[in-house]
Scaffold this active site. Structure first.
Site, short mmCIF file in Angstrom:
data_model
loop_
_atom_site.label_atom_id
_atom_site.label_comp_id
_atom_site.label_asym_id
_atom_site.label_seq_id
_atom_site.Cartn_x
_atom_site.Cartn_y
_atom_site.Cartn_z
N GLY A 251 1.22 -6.18 -1.98
CA GLY A 251 1.31 -7.78 -1.29
C GLY A 251 2.04 -7.26 0.17
CB SER A 252 2.97 -4.03 1.95
OG SER A 252 1.62 -3.52 2.00
CG ASN A 253 -1.88 -5.30 4.43
OD1 ASN A 253 -1.90 -5.08 5.57
ND2 ASN A 253 -2.03 -4.30 3.39
CB ILE B 12 -15.62 -13.50 -1.92
CG1 ILE B 12 -14.17 -13.11 -1.51
CG2 ILE B 12 -15.99 -14.96 -1.49
CD1 ILE B 12 -13.14 -13.63 -2.10
CG HIS C 251 -12.20 -1.16 3.30
ND1 HIS C 251 -12.41 -1.07 1.91
CD2 HIS C 251 -12.90 0.08 3.50
CE1 HIS C 251 -13.10 -0.10 1.27
NE2 HIS C 251 -13.27 0.71 2.28
C1 GRF Z 1 -4.36 -2.08 1.74
O1 GRF Z 1 -4.58 -0.83 2.07
C2 GRF Z 1 -5.55 -2.86 1.97
O2 GRF Z 1 -6.67 -2.11 3.09
C3 GRF Z 1 -6.55 -2.80 0.89
O3 GRF Z 1 -5.76 -2.75 -0.21
C4 GRF Z 1 -4.63 -2.43 0.21
C5 GRF Z 1 -3.50 -3.66 -0.05
O4 GRF Z 1 -2.19 -3.09 -0.08
N1 GRF Z 1 -7.70 -3.55 1.06
P1 GRF Z 1 -0.93 -4.31 -0.18
O5 GRF Z 1 -0.97 -4.90 -1.35
O6 GRF Z 1 -0.97 -5.32 0.99
O7 GRF Z 1 0.40 -3.43 -0.24
#
Ligand code: GRF
Length: 181
Positions: free
Chosen positions: A12-14, A89, A105
């Protein structure tokens, strides 16, 4: 105002960077398919409502997504951002959120679709890598591209360094694109 749901299965860093950089959208709910995922701890700390749906509790993908859909409607969600959501999905969500589901991605699509994209690219020996943000359609990482950012692989770069660089790009690019929707 865009009322965004983020879907995530893992670290979940994003998700965190999407929440911390919200300007013209508001993250109203986190949806996860994994009860023990670290992203849920982040949601608690950031005070974002969250809901967990275990696909095994449902007899079909449609019923799983119908349950998610109910939560999205309660929170009046009008856009969905996938951020490390490790499932395809299906019809229910695609039909109810047509052209409103976005994914990030870690490759320069259409190269290296699917799982372990970074490893695939490293094993192939590419000299340029990057990140793609795209709309989600019925295929795996096939929807229309919204944005891409590339970087050159320096000599002797380890996979850990490459992953770090990809995350750095993702954490800036994803909120930027969502703020410009
Ligand atoms: C990211 O590298 C994204 O591109 C891919 O999954 C990863 C998720 O990383 N779809 P995080 O859980 O957000 O750290």
């Amino acid at each position: 105002m865009i009322r965004l749901a983020v879907f995530a299965s893992g670290t979940g860093s994003n998700f965190q960077s999407i929440v911390e950089n919200q300007i013209s959208y508001k993250v109203v709910v986190l949806i996860s398919d994994k009860i023990n995922s670290y992203v849920i701890e982040r949601a608690k700390k950031l005070n974002i409502p969250y809901a967990v749906f275990n696909p095994r509790d449902y007899d079909s993908k449609d019923n799983y997504e119908l349950e998610i859909l109910k939560t999205l409607l309660v929170h009046e969600v009008n856009y969905i951002a996938l951020a490390g959501y490790m499932r395809l999905i299906g019809n229910i969500l695609l039909n109810n959120y047509k052209d409103k589901i976005i994914n990030i991605h870690p490759s320069l699509l259409p190269a290296f679709k699917g799982k372990d994209a970074i490893r695939q690219a490293v094993d192939y020996g590419v000299k340029v890598m990057g990140v793609t943000i795209h709309y989600v359609d019925f295929g795996i990482d096939t929807g229309n591209i919204i944005a891409q950012e590339a970087f050159a692989i320096k000599n002797n770069m380890t996979i850990t360094e490459i992953e770090k660089k990809i995350h750095q790009i993702e954490h800036k690019l994803y909120p930027k694109i969502l703020n410009n929707l």
